[in-house]
Design an enzyme around this catalytic site. Structure first.
Site, PDB file in Angstrom:
ATOM      1  N   CYS A  74       0.864  -1.185   0.000  1.00 41.49           N
ATOM      2  CA  CYS A  74       0.000   0.000   0.000  1.00 41.49           C
ATOM      3  C   CYS A  74       0.900   1.234   0.000  1.00 41.49           C
ATOM      4  CB  CYS A  74      -0.913  -0.014   1.222  1.00 41.49           C
ATOM      5  SG  CYS A  74      -1.967   1.439   1.371  1.00 41.49           S
ATOM      6  N   CYS A 199      -5.255   6.019  -3.951  1.00 41.63           N
ATOM      7  CA  CYS A 199      -4.546   4.737  -3.922  1.00 41.63           C
ATOM      8  C   CYS A 199      -3.136   4.991  -4.427  1.00 41.63           C
ATOM      9  CB  CYS A 199      -5.257   3.704  -4.791  1.00 41.63           C
ATOM     10  SG  CYS A 199      -4.381   2.120  -4.877  1.00 41.63           S
TER      11      CYS A 199
END
Length: 259
Positions: A74, A199
């Protein structure tokens, strides 16, 4: 049992962070992570991160998606955990840490709220119709569209993420619109199974895919707008491999507490 937590966000992508160097959170399982990430019955977040000790690095990052499962890399979370490590006094202006996709280097501002995070090199970009598919630490599908502001990203992204090609392993789905001086990106994230405000690995994938599409080479910097703010992606591309990839953006502490 009482556990201290910190809440951070990177361009609206929000995370629960816990200092796990002393095994503070015990008996971690799928249901506990889902409960903590639940926005009505828990703290709320797109994911949960544990900062753990590691003999060869400043720290190790362990990331769980909001669905309770261990996640892939991430990018926004990586920036936030670097800011968290600075808050804890583990690092000062630079960090070398281990994540699920390998080692990462990062630089953080003196104020501790802006992080440049180095991502893994990328040497394979394929196409699925007119969309691009690549892995920037997490797998991504990148499709250029028009009038992105009005697009039903939830249903459009969900359909691609669950089609015959990607249903088993899942994929993050990014829609991008060229706004002239920057790109506008919206992402449906697997593991969250919803659109997120940003993201990090997704905007990285978008920037690389666009360079591939335009056959750009050299040192490239791409400004990207997401629902939660602005992120920059910088990289080198020689026509074969993307290297020196940096995801640059905010990493801000929201609050802390005990649960």
């Amino acid at each position: 049992m009482t556990t201290q937590f910190h809440k951070y966000q990177g361009a609206g992508n929000d995370f629960i962070l816990i200092d796990q160097r002393m095994d503070n959170l015990k008996n971690i399982d799928n249901n506990l992570v889902k409960q903590l990430c639940d926005r009505r019955f828990g703290i709320g977040g797109d994911g949960l991160m544990l900062l753990q000790s590691h003999a060869d690095f400043d720290f190790e990052m362990v990331y769980y998606n909001a669905d309770g499962n261990l996640g892939s890399m991430c990018g926004n979370g990586g920036r936030c955990i670097v800011a968290f490590a600075k808050h804890l006094g583990i690092i000062d202006s630079e960090a070398n840490f281990l994540a699920v996709d390998g080692p990462h280097y990062a630089k953080i501002s003196a104020e501790g709220n802006w992080v440049d995070l180095q991502m893994i090199n990328v040497n394979e970009v394929t196409q699925d119709g007119n969309a691009y598919v690549l892995n920037t630490g997490s797998p991504h599908y990148v499709k250029e569209v028009t009038n992105l502001k009005e697009l039903d990203v939830f249903n459009a992204g969900k359909a691609i993420r669950n089609n015959e090609t990607y249903q088993v392993k899942g994929i993050n789905v990014n829609f991008v619109e060229n706004k002239g001086d920057h790109l506008f990106v919206r992402t449906f994230e697997r593991g969250v199974e919803y659109e997120t405000f940003a993201c990090g690995t997704g905007v990285t994938a978008v920037a690389l895919a666009r360079a591939k599409h335009l056959q750009q080479t050299g040192h490239i910097e791409t400004a990207i707008e997401v629902l939660g703010g602005h992120i920059n992606v910088k990289f080198d591309y020689d026509g074969q491999e993307f290297t020196n990839i940096f995801l640059c953006g905010p990493a801000v502490k929201v609050f802390e507490g005990t649960i």
